[in-house]
Design an enzyme around this catalytic site. Structure first.
Site, PDB file in Angstrom:
ATOM      1  N   TYR A  71       0.820  -1.206   0.000  1.00 40.84           N
ATOM      2  CA  TYR A  71       0.000   0.000   0.000  1.00 40.84           C
ATOM      3  C   TYR A  71       0.857   1.260   0.000  1.00 40.84           C
ATOM      4  O   TYR A  71       0.495   2.267  -0.596  1.00 40.84           O
ATOM      5  CB  TYR A  71      -1.005  -0.021   1.156  1.00 40.84           C
ATOM      6  CG  TYR A  71      -2.239  -0.815   0.797  1.00 40.84           C
ATOM      7  CD1 TYR A  71      -2.337  -2.162   1.117  1.00 40.84           C
ATOM      8  CD2 TYR A  71      -3.266  -0.218   0.077  1.00 40.84           C
ATOM      9  CE1 TYR A  71      -3.447  -2.899   0.731  1.00 40.84           C
ATOM     10  CE2 TYR A  71      -4.385  -0.944  -0.310  1.00 40.84           C
ATOM     11  CZ  TYR A  71      -4.469  -2.286   0.024  1.00 40.84           C
ATOM     12  OH  TYR A  71      -5.563  -3.017  -0.383  1.00 40.84           O
ATOM     13  N   ASN A 102     -12.902   3.733  -6.842  1.00 47.39           N
ATOM     14  CA  ASN A 102     -11.476   4.033  -6.779  1.00 47.39           C
ATOM     15  C   ASN A 102     -11.091   4.629  -5.426  1.00 47.39           C
ATOM     16  O   ASN A 102     -11.865   5.376  -4.830  1.00 47.39           O
ATOM     17  CB  ASN A 102     -11.084   4.992  -7.906  1.00 47.39           C
ATOM     18  CG  ASN A 102     -11.400   4.399  -9.254  1.00 47.39           C
ATOM     19  OD1 ASN A 102     -11.650   3.200  -9.382  1.00 47.39           O
ATOM     20  ND2 ASN A 102     -11.436   5.242 -10.273  1.00 47.39           N
ATOM     21  N   HIS A 108     -15.229   2.358  -1.679  1.00 51.65           N
ATOM     22  CA  HIS A 108     -14.149   1.448  -1.257  1.00 51.65           C
ATOM     23  C   HIS A 108     -13.078   2.166  -0.439  1.00 51.65           C
ATOM     24  O   HIS A 108     -11.975   1.649  -0.248  1.00 51.65           O
ATOM     25  CB  HIS A 108     -13.509   0.772  -2.476  1.00 51.65           C
ATOM     26  CG  HIS A 108     -14.441  -0.176  -3.165  1.00 51.65           C
ATOM     27  ND1 HIS A 108     -14.273  -0.574  -4.462  1.00 51.65           N
ATOM     28  CD2 HIS A 108     -15.569  -0.794  -2.743  1.00 51.65           C
ATOM     29  CE1 HIS A 108     -15.246  -1.400  -4.804  1.00 51.65           C
ATOM     30  NE2 HIS A 108     -16.048  -1.552  -3.790  1.00 51.65           N
ATOM     31  N   CYS A 160      -7.359   3.454  12.271  1.00 52.61           N
ATOM     32  CA  CYS A 160      -6.810   2.598  13.326  1.00 52.61           C
ATOM     33  C   CYS A 160      -7.558   1.270  13.346  1.00 52.61           C
ATOM     34  O   CYS A 160      -8.799   1.242  13.375  1.00 52.61           O
ATOM     35  CB  CYS A 160      -6.936   3.275  14.692  1.00 52.61           C
ATOM     36  SG  CYS A 160      -6.381   2.199  16.026  1.00 52.61           S
ATOM     37  N   CYS A 175      -9.256   1.330  17.277  1.00 56.88           N
ATOM     38  CA  CYS A 175     -10.316   2.270  17.678  1.00 56.88           C
ATOM     39  C   CYS A 175     -11.061   2.875  16.490  1.00 56.88           C
ATOM     40  O   CYS A 175     -12.047   3.583  16.676  1.00 56.88           O
ATOM     41  CB  CYS A 175      -9.725   3.380  18.551  1.00 56.88           C
ATOM     42  SG  CYS A 175      -8.708   4.561  17.649  1.00 56.88           S
ATOM     43  N   GLY A 205     -15.437   2.793 -16.914  1.00 56.49           N
ATOM     44  CA  GLY A 205     -14.185   2.156 -16.529  1.00 56.49           C
ATOM     45  C   GLY A 205     -14.269   1.147 -15.403  1.00 56.49           C
ATOM     46  O   GLY A 205     -13.392   1.092 -14.542  1.00 56.49           O
ATOM     47  N   THR A 206     -15.337   0.342 -15.414  1.00 54.23           N
ATOM     48  CA  THR A 206     -15.406  -0.735 -14.426  1.00 54.23           C
ATOM     49  C   THR A 206     -15.743  -2.057 -15.116  1.00 54.23           C
ATOM     50  O   THR A 206     -16.507  -2.079 -16.080  1.00 54.23           O
ATOM     51  CB  THR A 206     -16.422  -0.453 -13.305  1.00 54.23           C
ATOM     52  OG1 THR A 206     -16.423  -1.543 -12.383  1.00 54.23           O
ATOM     53  CG2 THR A 206     -17.831  -0.221 -13.832  1.00 54.23           C
ATOM     54  N   SER A 207     -15.182  -3.153 -14.608  1.00 48.90           N
ATOM     55  CA  SER A 207     -15.472  -4.476 -15.173  1.00 48.90           C
ATOM     56  C   SER A 207     -16.829  -4.976 -14.672  1.00 48.90           C
ATOM     57  O   SER A 207     -17.295  -6.028 -15.089  1.00 48.90           O
ATOM     58  CB  SER A 207     -14.365  -5.452 -14.779  1.00 48.90           C
ATOM     59  OG  SER A 207     -14.190  -5.468 -13.377  1.00 48.90           O
ATOM     60  N   GLU A 263     -13.796  -2.211 -23.541  1.00 43.51           N
ATOM     61  CA  GLU A 263     -14.186  -3.618 -23.673  1.00 43.51           C
ATOM     62  C   GLU A 263     -15.616  -3.829 -23.191  1.00 43.51           C
ATOM     63  O   GLU A 263     -16.137  -3.010 -22.413  1.00 43.51           O
ATOM     64  CB  GLU A 263     -13.251  -4.509 -22.837  1.00 43.51           C
ATOM     65  CG  GLU A 263     -11.823  -4.540 -23.356  1.00 43.51           C
ATOM     66  CD  GLU A 263     -10.875  -5.248 -22.365  1.00 43.51           C
ATOM     67  OE1 GLU A 263      -9.660  -5.039 -22.495  1.00 43.51           O
ATOM     68  OE2 GLU A 263     -11.384  -5.940 -21.457  1.00 43.51           O
TER      69      GLU A 263
HETATM   70  N1  APR Z   1     -11.182   4.158 -20.064  1.00 42.18           N
HETATM   71  C1  APR Z   1     -12.296   3.471 -19.680  1.00 42.18           C
HETATM   72  N2  APR Z   1     -12.269   2.178 -19.233  1.00 42.18           N
HETATM   73  C2  APR Z   1     -11.069   1.560 -19.205  1.00 42.18           C
HETATM   74  C3  APR Z   1      -9.866   2.197 -19.618  1.00 42.18           C
HETATM   75  C4  APR Z   1      -9.964   3.566 -20.058  1.00 42.18           C
HETATM   76  N3  APR Z   1      -8.891   4.250 -20.442  1.00 42.18           N
HETATM   77  N4  APR Z   1      -8.833   1.321 -19.469  1.00 42.18           N
HETATM   78  C5  APR Z   1      -9.376   0.154 -18.989  1.00 42.18           C
HETATM   79  N5  APR Z   1     -10.723   0.291 -18.844  1.00 42.18           N
HETATM   80  C6  APR Z   1     -11.698  -0.696 -18.341  1.00 42.18           C
HETATM   81  C7  APR Z   1     -11.305  -2.157 -18.532  1.00 42.18           C
HETATM   82  O1  APR Z   1     -11.735  -2.634 -19.794  1.00 42.18           O
HETATM   83  C8  APR Z   1     -12.044  -2.837 -17.381  1.00 42.18           C
HETATM   84  O2  APR Z   1     -13.362  -3.225 -17.788  1.00 42.18           O
HETATM   85  O3  APR Z   1     -11.777  -0.503 -16.948  1.00 42.18           O
HETATM   86  C9  APR Z   1     -12.173  -1.728 -16.325  1.00 42.18           C
HETATM   87  C10 APR Z   1     -11.317  -1.923 -15.078  1.00 42.18           C
HETATM   88  O4  APR Z   1     -11.810  -3.056 -14.407  1.00 42.18           O
HETATM   89  P1  APR Z   1     -11.112  -3.558 -13.050  1.00 42.18           P
HETATM   90  O5  APR Z   1      -9.660  -3.551 -13.212  1.00 42.18           O
HETATM   91  O6  APR Z   1     -11.786  -4.830 -12.697  1.00 42.18           O
HETATM   92  O7  APR Z   1     -11.450  -2.403 -11.992  1.00 42.18           O
HETATM   93  P2  APR Z   1     -12.809  -2.124 -11.190  1.00 42.18           P
HETATM   94  O8  APR Z   1     -14.006  -2.539 -11.977  1.00 42.18           O
HETATM   95  O9  APR Z   1     -12.765  -0.745 -10.723  1.00 42.18           O
HETATM   96  O10 APR Z   1     -12.638  -3.119  -9.933  1.00 42.18           O
HETATM   97  C11 APR Z   1     -13.620  -3.086  -8.924  1.00 42.18           C
HETATM   98  O11 APR Z   1     -12.314  -4.549  -7.538  1.00 42.18           O
HETATM   99  O12 APR Z   1     -10.179  -5.095  -7.016  1.00 42.18           O
HETATM  100  C12 APR Z   1     -11.316  -4.508  -6.522  1.00 42.18           C
HETATM  101  O13 APR Z   1     -11.598  -2.842  -4.876  1.00 42.18           O
HETATM  102  C13 APR Z   1     -11.090  -3.051  -6.148  1.00 42.18           C
HETATM  103  O14 APR Z   1     -12.470  -1.124  -6.636  1.00 42.18           O
HETATM  104  C14 APR Z   1     -11.922  -2.290  -7.178  1.00 42.18           C
HETATM  105  C15 APR Z   1     -12.985  -3.298  -7.565  1.00 42.18           C
END
Ligand code: APR
Length: 253
Positions: free
Chosen positions: A67, A102, A129, A137, A140, A201-203, A229
């Site tokens: 970290y 994030n 998150h 801490c 506490c 930008g999330t999977s 994707e």
């Molecule tokens: N712009 C938009 N999307 C993007 C880009 C970009 N430049 N680059 C990558 N991506 C997409 C990828 O295709 C993928 O679908 O962003 C996504 C990232 O997915 P993850 O890496 O799985 O991240 P996230 O969805 O935020 O993960 C969720 O999982 O590991 C835990 O706590 C952590 O908050 C996180 C949570």
């Protein structure tokens, strides 16, 4: 401008209440590694060794080393055009709620950069998150600003709580831990009230955050996904735009 982007622009312009959910992808163009994409953190590190309360109990030095490295990396990154476009949206579009998975604090920095005369808090996200630049801490629960120079060379040098002497940990939510009920509750309230959810930008695999767009769909709202994707959300999204956040969000907003 593609017809899809034009359609998305009309949806945004016509929306009364917007909720935005972001993930690691929005920070990729700032140099923050994602988790599951190409070069993602979980490709080279094992979450069960670094991002669980059990891992911290087992080897706090190893967890802190990782970290501290991520904290340093994030501190050297800056918000990109995607973060700035969303901050701008939050200041100009009356009812916009930003929800982020994030922990990098880049949405906050974008809000401060774009605010001008406005109160930057208007564009601060709900951080479901937690935040990597903050400590908590483990005894506490007291929160405090995190240090960049954490010495993780020995267990004795790891940071301690000034109040109770307990071991400090990064103020992030680890796997197997529950989210702050107030923060995720406010996120779902915003999703339920929204007529548009913008997912960037999330999977879309980590819950409960990944359920935010589902809540908007269930209450009759629309969903726009921005991602290079496809994801498990794609088939249910009203519109799914292929491309990067840094390019598409300024065009969209
Ligand atoms: N712009 C938009 N999307 C993007 C880009 C970009 N430049 N680059 C990558 N991506 C997409 C990828 O295709 C993928 O679908 O962003 C996504 C990232 O997915 P993850 O890496 O799985 O991240 P996230 O969805 O935020 O993960 C969720 O999982 O590991 C835990 O706590 C952590 O908050 C996180 C949570």
């Amino acid at each position: 401008m593609t017809t899809e982007v034009e359609r998305a622009r009309r949806l945004v312009a016509g929306a009364e209440r917007i909720v935005v959910l972001t993930g690691a992808g929005i920070s990729a163009e700032s140099g923050v590694p994602t988790f599951r994409g190409a070069g993602g953190l979980w490709k080279s590190y094992r979450p069960e060794e670094l991002a669980t309360p059990e891992a911290f109990a087992r080897d706090p030095r190893l967890v802190w080393e990782w970290y501290a490295w991520r904290r340093g990396l994030v501190a050297n990154c800056a918000p990109n055009a995607g973060h700035l476009a969303l901050a701008h949206l939050a200041f100009t579009h009356g009812s916009t709620t930003l929800v982020t998975q994030n922990v990098d604090g880049l949405h906050h920095r974008a809000a401060e950069e774009v605010a001008g005369e406005e109160d930057p808090r208007k564009a601060f996200p709900l951080e479901v998150h937690g935040a990597i630049h903050r400590d908590r801490c483990s005894r506490c629960g007291r929160r405090s600003p995190g240090r960049l120079d954490v010495d993780a060379s020995t267990a004795e040098t790891l940071p301690r709580c000034v109040e109770c002497g307990g071991m400090l940990r990064p103020d992030v939510v680890w796997f197997g831990e529950s989210l702050d009920p107030e923060v995720i509750g406010a996120s779902f309230d915003a999703a339920r009230a929204a007529d548009l959810c913008l997912v960037v930008g999330t999977s879309a695999v980590v819950h409960p955050a990944a359920s935010v767009p589902e809540v908007t769909l269930q209450s009759g709202g629309a969903v726009i996904e921005v991602n290079p994707e496809s994801t498990p959300l794609t088939e249910r999204a009203t519109l799914s735009l292929r491309g990067s956040a840094g390019e598409l969000l300024p065009a969209l907003l």
